[in-house]
Scaffold this motif. Sequence first.
Motif, PDB file in Angstrom:
ATOM      1  N   GLU A   1       0.840  -1.193   0.000  1.00 37.48           N
ATOM      2  CA  GLU A   1       0.000   0.000   0.000  1.00 37.48           C
ATOM      3  C   GLU A   1       0.875   1.242   0.000  1.00 37.48           C
ATOM      4  N   ALA A   2       0.252   2.371  -0.302  1.00 34.40           N
ATOM      5  CA  ALA A   2       0.964   3.652  -0.310  1.00 34.40           C
ATOM      6  C   ALA A   2       0.151   4.679   0.456  1.00 34.40           C
ATOM      7  N   HIS A   3       0.862   5.629   1.032  1.00 32.91           N
ATOM      8  CA  HIS A   3       0.222   6.742   1.742  1.00 32.91           C
ATOM      9  C   HIS A   3       0.687   8.046   1.094  1.00 32.91           C
ATOM     10  N   VAL A   4      -0.267   8.845   0.662  1.00 32.27           N
ATOM     11  CA  VAL A   4       0.012  10.096  -0.041  1.00 32.27           C
ATOM     12  C   VAL A   4      -0.632  11.239   0.733  1.00 32.27           C
ATOM     13  N   VAL A   5       0.119  12.310   0.930  1.00 38.20           N
ATOM     14  CA  VAL A   5      -0.393  13.500   1.620  1.00 38.20           C
ATOM     15  C   VAL A   5      -0.639  14.586   0.582  1.00 38.20           C
ATOM     16  N   LEU A   6      -1.864  15.099   0.556  1.00 35.30           N
ATOM     17  CA  LEU A   6      -2.249  16.124  -0.403  1.00 35.30           C
ATOM     18  C   LEU A   6      -2.174  17.509   0.214  1.00 35.30           C
ATOM     19  N   SER A   7      -2.142  18.512  -0.657  1.00 37.35           N
ATOM     20  CA  SER A   7      -2.080  19.909  -0.236  1.00 37.35           C
ATOM     21  C   SER A   7      -3.175  20.696  -0.934  1.00 37.35           C
ATOM     22  N   GLY A   8      -3.547  21.803  -0.346  1.00 38.22           N
ATOM     23  CA  GLY A   8      -4.505  22.696  -0.984  1.00 38.22           C
ATOM     24  C   GLY A   8      -3.800  23.692  -1.894  1.00 38.22           C
ATOM     25  N   GLY A   9      -4.533  24.679  -2.349  1.00 31.50           N
ATOM     26  CA  GLY A   9      -3.976  25.710  -3.213  1.00 31.50           C
ATOM     27  C   GLY A   9      -4.245  25.431  -4.677  1.00 31.50           C
TER      28      GLY A   9
END
Length: 256
Positions: A37-45
Amino acid sequence: MTTDRRVLVHPDKDSLAGAVAARFITKIIDILDEYDEAHVVLSGGSVNTAVLAAIKNSPAQNNVDWHRISFWWGDERFVEASSADRNDLQAREALLNHIPVDEAKIHAFASTDQIADIDEAAADYARQLDEAAPDGARYPRFDIMFLGVGPDGHIASLFPGLAGIRETEKTVVSVLNSPKPPPLRLSLTLPVIQSADRIWLVMAGADKASPLGLALAGASIEEVPAAGAQGRKRTVFFVDKDAAAEVPESLIAPSY
């Protein structure tokens, strides 16, 4: 902290978003070949949202096993769930609503509709991180963490001079006095950010040239939080030509 840091420059915002999207698809497929599995952190903007839209529009995204990816956020505006200010709402509209990702693996910060008290909301997200962490850890292994950078050099909702950038014990902090509206926010702390294998900072516009230049020049993290954005394996600044105006030529890497 030793890490491979590089700056990749693109002609404009559109080509920047397309290039980051293509790189993400390639890299996440590689990661899923190595891990279950993978864990991805997203950002706004606006720029990071444009990247998500470009991922959605890429025919290559059909090659990604989205069911094996968990999504997180670096920060969130503490407002009602339906607010256009919400980073998770922007991400859903740009990408997440259009791919076969498991809803249980979309880890959004609580909204004011769900938890009225901001400190309780911070504790709730810290609990989610802890529950998804491997044994002995307080948060997951983050494979890719997207970050934006503000004109003042802030990352996530860690702002220059505020207490959040100095927090080392908590994994999530509540921000009560953000200099950029809305004032109430939730944010991962710097130790969590620095735990990511890869940090991808995506920046566009002339107003990002100064904070980028200062971050690369080794400015104080207290004054320029972006200077502390260093991944365990690699840190990449994906920027457009305007944002790269103050980057020394020696730091600009050839394109992938």
